[in-house]
Motif scaffolding. Structure first.
Motif, PDB file in Angstrom:
ATOM      1  N   GLN A 509     -17.407  -3.421   3.651  1.00  0.00           N
ATOM      2  CA  GLN A 509     -16.448  -4.818   3.822  1.00  0.00           C
ATOM      3  C   GLN A 509     -17.560  -5.935   3.407  1.00  0.00           C
ATOM      4  OE1 GLN A 509     -14.893  -5.241   7.605  1.00  0.00           O
ATOM      5  NE2 GLN A 509     -14.626  -7.297   7.589  1.00  0.00           N
ATOM      6  N   ALA A 510     -18.879  -5.902   3.534  1.00  0.00           N
ATOM      7  CA  ALA A 510     -19.787  -7.335   2.971  1.00  0.00           C
ATOM      8  C   ALA A 510     -19.697  -7.268   1.494  1.00  0.00           C
ATOM      9  CB  ALA A 510     -21.149  -7.010   3.599  1.00  0.00           C
ATOM     10  N   TYR A 511     -19.108  -6.441   0.684  1.00  0.00           N
ATOM     11  CA  TYR A 511     -19.311  -6.718  -0.650  1.00  0.00           C
ATOM     12  C   TYR A 511     -18.172  -7.440  -1.075  1.00  0.00           C
ATOM     13  CZ  TYR A 511     -23.050  -3.242  -1.553  1.00  0.00           C
ATOM     14  OH  TYR A 511     -24.145  -2.471  -1.532  1.00  0.00           O
ATOM     15  N   THR A 512     -18.466  -8.559  -1.988  1.00  0.00           N
ATOM     16  CA  THR A 512     -17.350  -9.518  -2.169  1.00  0.00           C
ATOM     17  C   THR A 512     -17.016  -9.156  -3.702  1.00  0.00           C
ATOM     18  OG1 THR A 512     -19.098 -11.050  -2.652  1.00  0.00           O
ATOM     19  CG2 THR A 512     -18.185 -11.325  -0.603  1.00  0.00           C
ATOM     20  N   LYS A 513     -17.947  -8.795  -4.431  1.00  0.00           N
ATOM     21  CA  LYS A 513     -17.450  -8.677  -5.834  1.00  0.00           C
ATOM     22  C   LYS A 513     -16.395  -7.438  -5.946  1.00  0.00           C
ATOM     23  CE  LYS A 513     -20.580  -8.977  -9.436  1.00  0.00           C
ATOM     24  NZ  LYS A 513     -21.766  -8.887 -10.202  1.00  0.00           N
ATOM     25  N   ALA A 514     -15.927  -7.548  -7.215  1.00  0.00           N
ATOM     26  CA  ALA A 514     -15.102  -6.329  -7.613  1.00  0.00           C
ATOM     27  C   ALA A 514     -15.657  -5.164  -7.634  1.00  0.00           C
ATOM     28  CB  ALA A 514     -14.235  -6.799  -8.854  1.00  0.00           C
ATOM     29  N   PRO A 515     -15.170  -4.139  -7.366  1.00  0.00           N
ATOM     30  CA  PRO A 515     -15.991  -2.660  -7.454  1.00  0.00           C
ATOM     31  C   PRO A 515     -16.171  -2.338  -8.738  1.00  0.00           C
ATOM     32  CG  PRO A 515     -13.793  -2.257  -6.696  1.00  0.00           C
ATOM     33  CD  PRO A 515     -13.729  -3.797  -6.747  1.00  0.00           C
ATOM     34  N   VAL A 516     -15.208  -2.668  -9.709  1.00  0.00           N
ATOM     35  CA  VAL A 516     -15.746  -2.450 -11.032  1.00  0.00           C
ATOM     36  C   VAL A 516     -15.607  -3.593 -11.859  1.00  0.00           C
ATOM     37  CG1 VAL A 516     -14.639  -1.237 -13.064  1.00  0.00           C
ATOM     38  CG2 VAL A 516     -14.506  -0.209 -10.722  1.00  0.00           C
ATOM     39  N   GLY A 517     -16.350  -4.044 -12.661  1.00  0.00           N
ATOM     40  CA  GLY A 517     -16.136  -5.440 -13.369  1.00  0.00           C
ATOM     41  C   GLY A 517     -15.446  -5.223 -14.823  1.00  0.00           C
ATOM     42  N   TYR A 531     -14.403  -0.566   3.479  1.00  0.00           N
ATOM     43  CA  TYR A 531     -14.459  -0.015   4.895  1.00  0.00           C
ATOM     44  C   TYR A 531     -15.213  -0.667   5.616  1.00  0.00           C
ATOM     45  CZ  TYR A 531     -19.065   2.009   3.885  1.00  0.00           C
ATOM     46  OH  TYR A 531     -20.448   2.225   3.761  1.00  0.00           O
ATOM     47  N   GLY A 532     -15.056  -0.814   6.936  1.00  0.00           N
ATOM     48  CA  GLY A 532     -15.855  -1.524   7.970  1.00  0.00           C
ATOM     49  C   GLY A 532     -15.087  -1.653   9.335  1.00  0.00           C
ATOM     50  N   SER A 533     -15.208  -2.576  10.253  1.00  0.00           N
ATOM     51  CA  SER A 533     -14.700  -2.740  11.280  1.00  0.00           C
ATOM     52  C   SER A 533     -13.334  -3.376  11.536  1.00  0.00           C
ATOM     53  CB  SER A 533     -15.639  -3.396  12.433  1.00  0.00           C
ATOM     54  OG  SER A 533     -15.995  -4.898  11.814  1.00  0.00           O
ATOM     55  N   GLN A 534     -13.163  -4.183  10.282  1.00  0.00           N
ATOM     56  CA  GLN A 534     -11.922  -4.887  10.112  1.00  0.00           C
ATOM     57  C   GLN A 534     -10.932  -4.267   9.193  1.00  0.00           C
ATOM     58  OE1 GLN A 534     -11.236  -7.324  12.476  1.00  0.00           O
ATOM     59  NE2 GLN A 534     -13.237  -6.690  13.032  1.00  0.00           N
ATOM     60  N   GLN A 535     -11.152  -2.894   8.737  1.00  0.00           N
ATOM     61  CA  GLN A 535     -10.416  -2.242   7.853  1.00  0.00           C
ATOM     62  C   GLN A 535      -9.883  -1.213   8.511  1.00  0.00           C
ATOM     63  OE1 GLN A 535     -11.645  -5.168   5.803  1.00  0.00           O
ATOM     64  NE2 GLN A 535     -10.574  -3.441   4.568  1.00  0.00           N
ATOM     65  N   ALA A 536      -8.873  -0.446   7.625  1.00  0.00           N
ATOM     66  CA  ALA A 536      -8.216   0.731   8.037  1.00  0.00           C
ATOM     67  C   ALA A 536      -9.089   1.821   8.114  1.00  0.00           C
ATOM     68  CB  ALA A 536      -7.014   1.092   7.147  1.00  0.00           C
ATOM     69  N   ILE A 537      -9.959   1.779   7.126  1.00  0.00           N
ATOM     70  CA  ILE A 537     -11.019   2.965   7.253  1.00  0.00           C
ATOM     71  C   ILE A 537     -12.423   2.186   7.624  1.00  0.00           C
ATOM     72  CG2 ILE A 537     -12.232   4.306   5.725  1.00  0.00           C
ATOM     73  CD1 ILE A 537     -10.076   4.272   3.647  1.00  0.00           C
ATOM     74  N   THR A 538     -12.753   2.944   8.681  1.00  0.00           N
ATOM     75  CA  THR A 538     -13.943   2.297   9.295  1.00  0.00           C
ATOM     76  C   THR A 538     -15.260   3.174   9.110  1.00  0.00           C
ATOM     77  OG1 THR A 538     -13.655   3.531  11.377  1.00  0.00           O
ATOM     78  CG2 THR A 538     -12.615   1.352  11.196  1.00  0.00           C
ATOM     79  N   GLU A 539     -16.212   2.960   9.442  1.00  0.00           N
ATOM     80  CA  GLU A 539     -17.545   3.848   9.454  1.00  0.00           C
ATOM     81  C   GLU A 539     -17.552   4.978  10.266  1.00  0.00           C
ATOM     82  OE1 GLU A 539     -21.161   1.781  10.132  1.00  0.00           O
ATOM     83  OE2 GLU A 539     -20.994   0.350   8.785  1.00  0.00           O
ATOM     84  N   ASP A 540     -16.491   4.921  11.459  1.00  0.00           N
ATOM     85  CA  ASP A 540     -16.254   6.093  11.978  1.00  0.00           C
ATOM     86  C   ASP A 540     -15.281   7.159  11.550  1.00  0.00           C
ATOM     87  OD1 ASP A 540     -17.986   5.196  14.178  1.00  0.00           O
ATOM     88  OD2 ASP A 540     -16.444   4.011  15.004  1.00  0.00           O
ATOM     89  N   ASN A 541     -14.574   6.640  10.877  1.00  0.00           N
ATOM     90  CA  ASN A 541     -13.488   7.734  10.040  1.00  0.00           C
ATOM     91  C   ASN A 541     -13.869   7.964   8.684  1.00  0.00           C
ATOM     92  OD1 ASN A 541     -12.379   5.632   9.042  1.00  0.00           O
ATOM     93  ND2 ASN A 541     -10.589   5.663  10.125  1.00  0.00           N
ATOM     94  N   LEU A 542     -14.772   7.296   7.914  1.00  0.00           N
ATOM     95  CA  LEU A 542     -14.956   7.320   6.627  1.00  0.00           C
ATOM     96  C   LEU A 542     -15.024   8.890   6.197  1.00  0.00           C
ATOM     97  CD1 LEU A 542     -15.165   6.193   3.821  1.00  0.00           C
ATOM     98  CD2 LEU A 542     -17.683   5.707   4.142  1.00  0.00           C
ATOM     99  N   PHE A 543     -15.918   9.600   7.038  1.00  0.00           N
ATOM    100  CA  PHE A 543     -16.503  10.968   6.584  1.00  0.00           C
ATOM    101  C   PHE A 543     -15.067  11.878   6.570  1.00  0.00           C
ATOM    102  CE2 PHE A 543     -16.266  11.564  11.325  1.00  0.00           C
ATOM    103  CZ  PHE A 543     -15.773  12.794  11.517  1.00  0.00           C
ATOM    104  N   GLN A 544     -14.039  11.624   7.481  1.00  0.00           N
ATOM    105  CA  GLN A 544     -12.800  12.415   7.621  1.00  0.00           C
ATOM    106  C   GLN A 544     -11.947  11.945   6.408  1.00  0.00           C
ATOM    107  OE1 GLN A 544     -11.467  10.741  11.283  1.00  0.00           O
ATOM    108  NE2 GLN A 544     -12.257  12.523  12.307  1.00  0.00           N
ATOM    109  N   VAL A 545     -12.037  10.811   5.933  1.00  0.00           N
ATOM    110  CA  VAL A 545     -11.195  10.316   4.776  1.00  0.00           C
ATOM    111  C   VAL A 545     -11.869  11.094   3.507  1.00  0.00           C
ATOM    112  CG1 VAL A 545     -10.777   8.299   3.205  1.00  0.00           C
ATOM    113  CG2 VAL A 545     -10.619   8.195   5.614  1.00  0.00           C
TER     114      VAL A 545
END
Length: 579
Positions: A509-517, A531-545
């Protein structure tokens, strides 16, 4: 009469004083030095081991020719200098002193160099000293040392192991250290030890060694190490395995030998058949243990293959399979210079039919500012398959600022699957920063992770997966850690050219630049998500995704690959589960 006698006495005294020759006084020299050089690997530079020193109270015999004459003088080390009944005295101002010293003392009529059948270590120091100077000694080993590494499976069966060198020492000329040998059948008998390492000294000459293994069941198995020219002060390593036992690389010396042999170079009496097994036209080479390298041992490694970019350069690629079996190569140091138009790494290049798998490179240091601009810890260029490999805790200390460095490969035209790079630290300023690879040209990078890497010293930018992708495939990868990268590096790629498939990739979530330039616009189906605490995908469920893709779309679209699954790590959102 008395007067005459008086004058005669005066004359005699005066005449005696006038004709007596003056005695020339030559200086003496102190003898200093007690360092012992380590055993060297054959025909190469010495190992990077700390040299030992002789303790106070050590004794030696001293021989000298030329400006100093000495024969079999006994000296003892007092902590500062070697002292004896007399100090060496110079006798000729025009000659250097050529000396030989032996510790323990070696006498001209020495009778035996063995104790209970085992050759004893004999140190010697050979010096040439100019007139009037002190003599400084640095001791070396006169004999050779051999180490037999018995495989774990075979060592369990051993009761005793017997070695019979074909030659034994009978005399040494003190002035030169020249050794005379004779044929011998004297055996060295050793009890089994848990480590399976058996070490002893041998004469520095051409000889063979008979090996007899006495098993716990009373059987005796005999084999022969063929004749080989052994060199004074050098160390040799030889593996012993059961017939039919799985081949592979067990020791550092094995790995060094493998890198020479795979390039078509000879290496003593070693053969590639020791390290791999052939199936059809492909040979698989196995790493059997974790190996840790000194700087000197790293320098002895030959880069595997030599793949150049110009039409006139060599294009020699690795064409087989290297299976690390989950073992690690630790503390490799990349300092070998290579020609500027060659890809470099542990492997220069991997062919389209080759595979590197299940290998860990740990705590490596790349330190070569004058090297090629196309380098990597693992493979300069990959045209084949790199799978289930980990590069971690490594540093890039010195490279050219324009270097096209990639941790796994500088250029990927093949596939990089189930790989993880973690804690890679770029310590110098470079123009671009790259994570897995610099160029992903028609290559695949899938089911991979880049975590805790520090590329914040790049000048123009970079990508934590790659710097540039063209007609490439990047799927089901995630980034974690090192938010200091965000101002300089795009999470996935700095540049995306022509047609690319970039899907199901995740970044913090902390990354502000576009993922691809380069104005890359992702569609909803691309799933380039934070992903992050404020996203649908979090650090807790990323491995499942990540697992959903590996078990679903990944398995369906790429049946030729076996994708590893993920689990939550102790400090990371997801780590790969080894196959």
């Amino acid at each position: 009469m008395k007067k005459n006698i008086f004058w005669i006495i005066l004359f005699l005294l005066a005449n005696g004083c006038t004709n007596e020759p003056a005695e020339t006084q030559y200086p003496t020299s102190a003898i200093k030095g007690r360092e012992i050089g380590c055993f060297k690997s054959p025909s190469r530079s010495s190992l990077d081991e700390a040299n030992e020193t002789l303790p106070t109270g050590s004794t030696m015999t001293f021989y000298s020719q030329g400006g100093i004459h000495a024969d079999e003088l006994l000296f003892s080390y007092n902590g500062t200098i070697w002292e004896g009944e007399t100090h060496p005295r110079w006798e000729d101002v025009h000659q250097e002193a050529i000396t030989m010293s032996y510790c323990p003392p070696l006498y001209r009529n020495h009778q035996s160099f063995y104790q209970e059948g085992t050759l004893c270590d004999q140190l010697y120091a050979q010096t040439t000293t100019a007139y009037g100077n002190d003599i400084y000694l640095s001791f070396q080993h006169l004999f050779a040392r051999i180490i037999f590494n018995v495989s774990d499976q075979l060592n369990l069966l051993i009761n005793q192991i017997e070695f019979i060198p074909s030659s034994s020492v009978i005399s040494i000329i003190p002035e030169s250290g020249e050794i005379s040998c004779q044929n011998s059948t004297t055996s060295i008998l050793m009890e089994r030890n848990e480590k399976g390492t058996y070490t002893f000294l041998i004469p520095p000459t051409t000889l063979s060694i008979t090996i007899r293994i006495h098993t716990t069941t009373g059987e005796i198995h005999e084999s022969l190490l063929d004749e080989y020219p052994f060199t004074s002060g050098h160390e040799y390593t030889c593996p012993i395995k059961r017939a039919g036992e799985n081949p592979g690389i067990s020791t550092v010396e094995d790995f060094i030998a493998f890198t020479h042999l795979i390039n078509g170079e000879s290496y003593g009496n070693r053969t590639l058949e020791e390290f791999g097994e052939k199936t059809g036209e492909t040979t698989t080479y196995y790493l059997l243990n974790d190996l840790t390298f000194t700087s000197e041992e790293s320098a002895q490694i030959k880069m595997i293959g030599m793949y150049g970019t110009s039409s006139t350069s060599q294009k020699r690629l690795f064409n087989d399979v290297f299976d690390g079996q989950g073992h690690s190569l630790n503390s490799l140091q990349y300092t070998h210079p290579t020609s500027g138009y060659y890809y470099s790494g542990l492997f220069s290049g991997i062919s389209s039919s080759a595979t590197i798998r299940n290998l860990i490179i740990n705590q490596a240091v790349y330190n070569n500012p004058d090297d090629t601009n196309k380098s990597s810890f693992l493979a300069g260029i990959n045209k084949g398959k790199i799978e289930n490999c980990i590069i971690r805790n490594c540093e890039i200390e010195q490279i050219d600022e324009k270097n096209e460095f990639g941790s796994i490969s500088s250029r990927n035209e093949g596939s990089i699957i189930n790989c993880h790079i973690d804690n890679i630290n770029l310590k110098i300023k470079t123009i671009y920063g790259n994570g897995i690879t610099r160029y992903n040209y028609e290559g695949k990078i899938m089911n991979c992770a880049v975590t805790n890497c520090k590329f914040n010293k790049v000048q123009l930018g970079g990508g934590l997966i790659c710097n540039r992708t063209r007609n490439g495939d990047i799927q089901n990868c995630y980034i974690a850690g090192s938010t200091s990268n965000t101002s300089k590096c795009n999470a996935i790629s700095l540049v995306a050219e022509e047609s690319n498939t970039i899907r199901c990739c995740f970044y913090p979530q902390a990354y502000t630049k576009a993922p691809v330039g380069t104005n890359y616009t992702s569609s909803p189906s691309d799933s380039l998500m934070k992903y992050g605490s404020q996203q649908a995908i979090t650090e807790d469920n990323l491995f499942q995704v990540l697992n959903q893709w590996a078990l679903g779309n990944g398995a369906q679209l790429y049946p030729e690959y076996s994708f590893c699954l993920w689990k939550k790590g102790e400090s990371l959102p997801a780590v790969l589960v080894s196959p």
